[in-house]
Each structure stands twice: as structure tokens, then as C-alpha cells.
Design a protein around this motif. Structure first.
Motif, short mmCIF file in Angstrom:
data_model
loop_
_atom_site.label_atom_id
_atom_site.label_comp_id
_atom_site.label_asym_id
_atom_site.label_seq_id
_atom_site.Cartn_x
_atom_site.Cartn_y
_atom_site.Cartn_z
N VAL A 98 -29.13 37.63 -29.31
CA VAL A 98 -27.57 37.75 -28.77
C VAL A 98 -27.65 37.53 -27.40
O VAL A 98 -27.50 36.99 -26.27
N VAL A 99 -28.05 38.49 -26.72
CA VAL A 99 -28.43 39.00 -24.89
C VAL A 99 -29.38 37.70 -24.65
O VAL A 99 -28.90 36.39 -23.65
N LEU A 100 -29.96 37.45 -24.80
CA LEU A 100 -31.51 36.16 -24.70
C LEU A 100 -30.19 34.43 -24.80
O LEU A 100 -30.00 34.26 -23.87
N ALA A 101 -29.84 34.85 -26.03
CA ALA A 101 -29.40 33.47 -26.38
C ALA A 101 -27.63 32.30 -25.23
O ALA A 101 -27.22 32.09 -24.85
N GLY A 102 -27.18 34.51 -25.10
CA GLY A 102 -26.24 34.20 -24.22
C GLY A 102 -26.34 34.00 -22.93
O GLY A 102 -25.41 34.27 -21.39
N TRP A 103 -27.66 33.94 -21.60
CA TRP A 103 -27.98 34.03 -21.14
C TRP A 103 -27.31 33.13 -19.58
O TRP A 103 -27.03 34.21 -18.79
N ASP A 168 -15.96 28.80 -25.42
CA ASP A 168 -17.38 28.15 -24.94
C ASP A 168 -16.69 27.65 -24.15
O ASP A 168 -15.57 26.84 -23.64
N ARG A 169 -17.76 26.04 -23.86
CA ARG A 169 -16.92 25.22 -22.40
C ARG A 169 -17.83 23.77 -23.12
O ARG A 169 -17.27 23.27 -23.02
N ALA A 170 -17.55 23.93 -24.50
CA ALA A 170 -17.19 22.68 -25.54
C ALA A 170 -16.10 22.07 -25.70
O ALA A 170 -14.99 22.81 -25.91
N GLY A 171 -16.11 20.49 -25.97
CA GLY A 171 -14.50 20.70 -25.72
C GLY A 171 -14.30 19.60 -24.78
O GLY A 171 -14.34 20.04 -23.59
N SER A 172 -13.29 18.10 -24.81
CA SER A 172 -12.81 17.72 -24.20
C SER A 172 -11.05 18.19 -23.04
O SER A 172 -10.87 17.82 -22.73
N THR A 273 -18.19 32.02 -27.55
CA THR A 273 -19.49 31.71 -27.95
C THR A 273 -20.15 32.16 -28.91
O THR A 273 -19.85 32.71 -29.88
N ALA A 274 -20.89 31.23 -29.34
CA ALA A 274 -21.85 31.61 -29.86
C ALA A 274 -23.11 32.57 -30.20
O ALA A 274 -22.81 33.00 -31.37
N PRO A 275 -23.37 33.54 -29.45
CA PRO A 275 -23.53 34.57 -29.45
C PRO A 275 -22.85 35.49 -29.58
O PRO A 275 -23.19 36.27 -30.79
N VAL A 276 -21.47 35.27 -29.65
CA VAL A 276 -20.72 36.27 -30.19
C VAL A 276 -19.83 35.86 -31.29
O VAL A 276 -19.83 36.71 -31.71
N ALA A 277 -20.33 34.65 -31.55
CA ALA A 277 -19.99 34.65 -33.26
C ALA A 277 -20.63 35.13 -33.92
O ALA A 277 -20.47 35.73 -35.50
N VAL A 278 -22.32 35.24 -33.13
CA VAL A 278 -22.86 36.18 -34.16
C VAL A 278 -23.09 37.05 -34.33
O VAL A 278 -23.03 38.03 -35.60
N LEU A 279 -22.58 38.10 -33.53
CA LEU A 279 -21.95 39.26 -33.25
C LEU A 279 -21.18 39.85 -33.99
O LEU A 279 -20.71 41.11 -34.63
#
Length: 532
Positions: A98-103, A168-172, A273-279
Motif C-alpha cells: 500500500v505504501v509503495l503503490a501510493g508513493w 484520486d485525481r482521475a476524471g474530468s 486512491t487505489a491504495p486506500v481502497a485496498v486498505l
């Protein structure tokens, strides 16, 4: 006095969280490396705990017991059984990834206008992750009901800030609109879980009152209450036990999440974010299903049997409902969220099937679902960060430009649908076998969820990875070294535990036998006579 290994295991990420938060603002990279080092040190200590645990020994091992609030019978009591060891190991394993993915997920945000820059508190992001790890570890190890409740509720605070403050920063979408959606998801997460926690608090107080009335002295000790019930020294009135069970179960069902208390999860995972979603889904939500095994079945065996038919129906609805809604999703992360709702339905089904295969499969499912969902969600996060969109329709032909990314996404998806040879298959198979031996109709309905899982996973892969290369995908880079370091070990674990699950089953099966003994259940006899 032996070394307090479990306390040290929880204290390490807690101290690391404080140290990470204290790193000067200009030293963001140092904060990241510190958080990663602490998470790896915690993983090493968790491995020591797993090595020290003897599956053939006492039910609870590495125990610690100290007076905390003497006037109310509250003690600082820790101890782990096989299921607790497995879930602590899962937690410690996933946090470094999670830490590495959310670097870079909490790096400064630059705006097109030179006069507008918003800084995200990098140190806070990683400190909150470590704080969640510490609280989850205590929750898996606590054998005092009040101590468990404190950390069960306390973990909501860092999770609230992770969901609401680091989307996350995705989307318009406009930044203001995105902030509103994150705030809505965080508040919904908090309110649902706080409501369940308040109901549980009333039940915890009620449990203390019952023990004080019948034992002469109130206690929150899980072991003391279970032993008193087994010896007949503590006998709850039927209605009292059922009310207390409902108070505990509702809180755990929200956390799990079980239909119809699940609606916070798609919002929370979609906006995180994806890492937080995993958490959320691979770590924090496991506390709910774990607590059903440890506290609901251990403290309230008669009420657990009484509630089983309704819980099985709710679990089946979760399986089918979650899968059907996953099929209809246009957002990648929300699809994975609904798939997790379906998977938690399988876990709860196995727990309340009240068979050794069902509960053993449920315990394995908690671990294997954590690994498979982490793999799929983190690869999805890498994909979304490249394209800047969570919408499935914005992808196509990814396998032609980023074959390694597409391949790891496929393996994560196949694990999610429980393909034979990958870890979740063993878990799901045991849950279905254990359910079918006692509740054949429920087993048949649950099997339908496997078909639906194949549909939503394969359709997702087909729409995003195959076909012509869509605009915006043609220059997509493949996985980088840091991203491969995150994904490759998870894929290897899925394969290893898929072909050789014995190390896990050896650890969890004795704990399952103790749980079945608490509820006075044995596996049903075969109904088909052997040929003579």
C-alpha cells in the motif's frame, strides 16, 4: 515475564505513524522511506509472531493481560488464535505494498494557473496508513471486549481522513465537485460505522451488566465469559442474549459490509486512491468478519444459531446482488467494490454454515480475498493513473501497448472469479462444500454467484484490454519497476496459495474447531451410505 510480542507488533506502526507525521514538510521523500521501513519492520515482527504460534498448542497464545480500568473490569488483554495470526500476517504483508503503490498519491498538486497550487500533506498520508495498521493489529489480537471496541471504533478516524482528504485525481470533474464527492463518501463511511458502533456500545454495556449480575463482578474478558458459559456459571436469558447478539452483529455487518448495510463501500472505494481502497476492503473490512467468528459465535452461541437462517439469506443476497451490480458498473473501482460485497457474502455464508469446511473456507477467504483484491485494485489504480479516467468506456486495446499491465490485471481478475489454481478457489470451494452439507439450497444459490463473477471479470477485461487501441491509450507506458515490485509478489502469493494452501489451513483449522465447539456444532453426517 515473556516479551510482549503482540504489544510490540502494534506499537511499532503506531510509533512509526507519529515519527512519519513529525518529519519536516520539506522532507516528503524521507517520510515515504520512513513509512516503508516501518511497514517492513512490522512485517518482519509479524513473521516472528507467526513462527512463534503453535497450531497444536493453546487456543490463545502470546497472551498478555494487565489491569487497565480496574473499577469497570477492563483489562488490556491480547492473545491470538490461528485466524488472528493469519489476518495479522495479511495486514502486515499488505501495508508495504500500500505504501509503495501510493508513493506519489500525496505529492503536491499543481494547477494549470501558476498562482494556484494546493499541497497535499504527504507525511500525514503515510502516517495515517501506519496508524490504521496499528489499530487493526490490536483489533485482531484483543481478547477484552472493551479493548476491542475502542480500537474497532478508533480506526474510523484515520480512515475518514484518508477517504476524504486524499481522493484520486482521475476524471474530468471540477476540483470542487470532486472534493464534494470525497467528503460525501467519507461522511457516509463515518456515519454508517459510527451508528453500528453506538449500537455495539450499548450491547457491550449490557454484556458487562449481565456478567456483573451473575458472576458477582463485571468483566469484559472474552476467555472468562466463554469459560463461564461453558461451565454453566453464566447463563443468559434467551431474549437478553439475542438482543446483545444483534448489537454486536449489526456493527460487524456494517464493517463487513453485508447487504443492506453495504452502501457506504462503493462510494468510499470509488472516491479513494487505489491504495486506500485496498486498505478499506482488504484490511479494515476483515475486522468485521473476524469479529463475527470471535465475538458473535463465542459470546452468544444460542443467539448465533437462532439468527443463522436470516444471516444466510442476507449473505446470499449479498453474493448475488453484489455480482449483478458489478456487471452493470461503468466505473472500474466501483465494479471492484461491488465484487467485494459479493465476496464478503461468501465469507459470512461460510461462517454461519456452522461446519468446519465452511468456517475454515471463510477464514481462508478473508486472507485470499485480501491478496486478490489488493492485486486487482492496485493494478487498476496504475491503469487509471495513466489514462486519468475510471470509466471502462475510456479504455480499449491496453494489452497491445502495455502487455505486462494487462497480464497482471488478468491474473488479478481471474483470482477474483476464483479460477482453479489461484488462491481464492480453495476458499470458495470449501465455503460451498461446507454450506451444501448443511444447507443444500443455500449452496446451490451461492454457486450462481460464481457464474456472475466470471461474467463481470471477463467483460471488464474484454472492454479495457482487448480490441482496438482507443484514443488516449496509444502511448500508455507499461508497469514500472516500483509498480512491478508491488504487483509481482501478490501474483506469486496467489499462485503459491492456490496450489499449496496447507500452511494456512494448518494454522486456521484448530481455531475453527474451537469456534464450532463454542456453538456446540459438529459437521453433519453424510446422507449417502457408502457402497458395501
Amino acid at each position: 515475564m515473556s516479551f510482549p510480542l503482540l504489544t510490540a507488533l502494534a506499537a511499532l506502526p503506531a510509533v512509526g505513524a507519529v515519527a512519519t507525521a513529525a518529519v519536516p514538510a520539506a522532507r516528503r521523500t524521507a517520510a515515504k522511506w520512513l513509512a516503508l521501513a516501518v511497514s517492513l519492520a512490522t512485517l518482519v515482527l509479524a513473521a516472528v509472531v507467526a513462527f512463534r504460534f503453535d497450531p497444536g498448542g493453546d487456543r490463545y497464545q502470546l497472551t498478555e493481560s494487565h489491569t487497565w480500568i480496574a473499577d469497570f473490569g477492563v483489562r488490556y488483554e491480547l492473545g491470538v488464535d490461528g485466524i488472528g495470526v493469519a489476518l495479522i500476517a495479511l495486514t502486515a504483508l499488505l501495508i508495504p505494498f500500500v505504501v509503495l503503490a501510493g508513493w506519489h498519491d500525496a505529492d503536491p498538486l499543481e494547477k494549470p494557473e501558476p498562482d494556484r497550487r494546493r499541497w497535499r500533506p504527504t507525511q500525514g498520508f503515510f502516517a495515517l496508513i501506519l496508524a490504521v495498521e496499528a489499530m487493526v493489529i490490536v483489533s485482531f489480537a484483543a481478547t477484552d471486549v472493551f479493548l476491542f471496541y475502542v480500537f474497532f471504533e478508533a480506526m474510523l478516524i484515520p480512515m475518514y481522513f484518508l477517504i476524504g482528504g486524499f481522493g484520486d485525481r482521475a476524471g474530468s470533474r471540477d476540483e470542487g465537485e470532486a472534493a464534494k464527492q470525497r467528503s460525501y463518501a467519507a461522511v457516509k463511511f463515518l456515519l454508517y460505522n459510527l451508528a453500528g458502533g453506538l449500537i455495539m456500545l450499548a450491547a457491550v454495556i449490557g454484556l458487562y451488566a449481565v456478567t456483573a449480575d451473575q458472576l458477582g463482578e463485571g468483566t469484559f474478558s472474552l476467555q472468562a465469559i466463554v469459560e463461564a458459559r461453558a461451565s454453566g456459571e453464566l447463563a443468559m436469558a434467551q431474549n437478553t442474549e439475542r438482543l446483545l447478539f444483534l448489537g454486536f452483529f449489526l456493527a460487524f455487518a456494517v464493517k463487513a459490509p453485508l447487504w443492506p448495510l453495504h452502501t457506504w463501500l462503493p462510494n468510499a472505494m470509488g472516491e479513494s486512491t487505489a491504495p486506500v481502497a485496498v486498505l478499506i476492503t482488504a484490511v479494515v473490512d476483515k475486522v468485521g468478519t473476524f469479529a463475527m467468528l470471535r465475538f458473535c459465535l463465542g459470546l452468544f452461541p444460542e443467539a448465533s444459531a437462532w439468527a443463522t437462517p436470516v444471516v444466510l439469506v442476507l449473505a446470499l443476497v449479498s453474493i448475488v446482488y453484489g455480482a449483478l451490480l458489478a456487471i452493470g458498473q461503468r466505473d472500474i473501482k466501483r465494479l471492484i467494490a461491488y465484487a467485494s460485497i459479493s465476496h464478503f457474502g461468501f465469507i459470512i455464508l461460510g461462517i454461519f454454515a456452522m461446519t468446519s469446511q465452511g468456517q475454515g473456507g471463510a477464514a481462508l477467504y478473508m486472507v485470499n480475498h485480501g491478496i486478490s483484491t489488493a492485486a486487482l485494485m492496485l493494478v487498476a489504480g496504475f491503469l487509471i493513473s495513466r489514462r486519468g479516467s475510471r470509466l471502462i468506456a475510456d479504455y480499449g486495446g491496453v494489452q497491445k501497448v502495455a502487455p505486462v499491465l494487462a497480464g497482471t490485471f488478468l491474473i488479478g481478475g481471474l483470482a477474483t472469479l476464483s479460477l482453479p489454481g489461484l488462491a481464492p478457489f480453495v476458499s470458495e470451494f470449501l465455503v460451498l462444500v461446507g454450506t451444501f452439507t448443511r444447507y443444500p439450497a443455500a449452496g446451490i444459490v451461492a454457486t450462481f454467484g460464481i457464474v456472475l463473477a466470471a461474467l463481470y471479470v471477463l467483460v471488464l477485461y474484454q472492454r479495457t484490454m482487448t480490441g482496438p487501441v482507443r484514443p488516449g491509450v496509444e502511448r500508455m507506458p507499461d508497469l514500472r519497476k516500483r509498480e512491478l515490485a508491488v504487483v509481482a509478489p501478490l501474483i506469486a502469493l496467489l499462485v503459491l496459495l492456490g496450489v499449496f494452501p496447507k500452511p494456512l489451513t494448518d494454522i486456521v483449522n484448530p481455531a475453527v474447531e474451537h469456534t464450532l465447539s463454542d456453538v456446540q456444532k459438529t459437521d453433519p453426517d453424510p446422507e449417502v451410505e457408502a457402497a458395501k
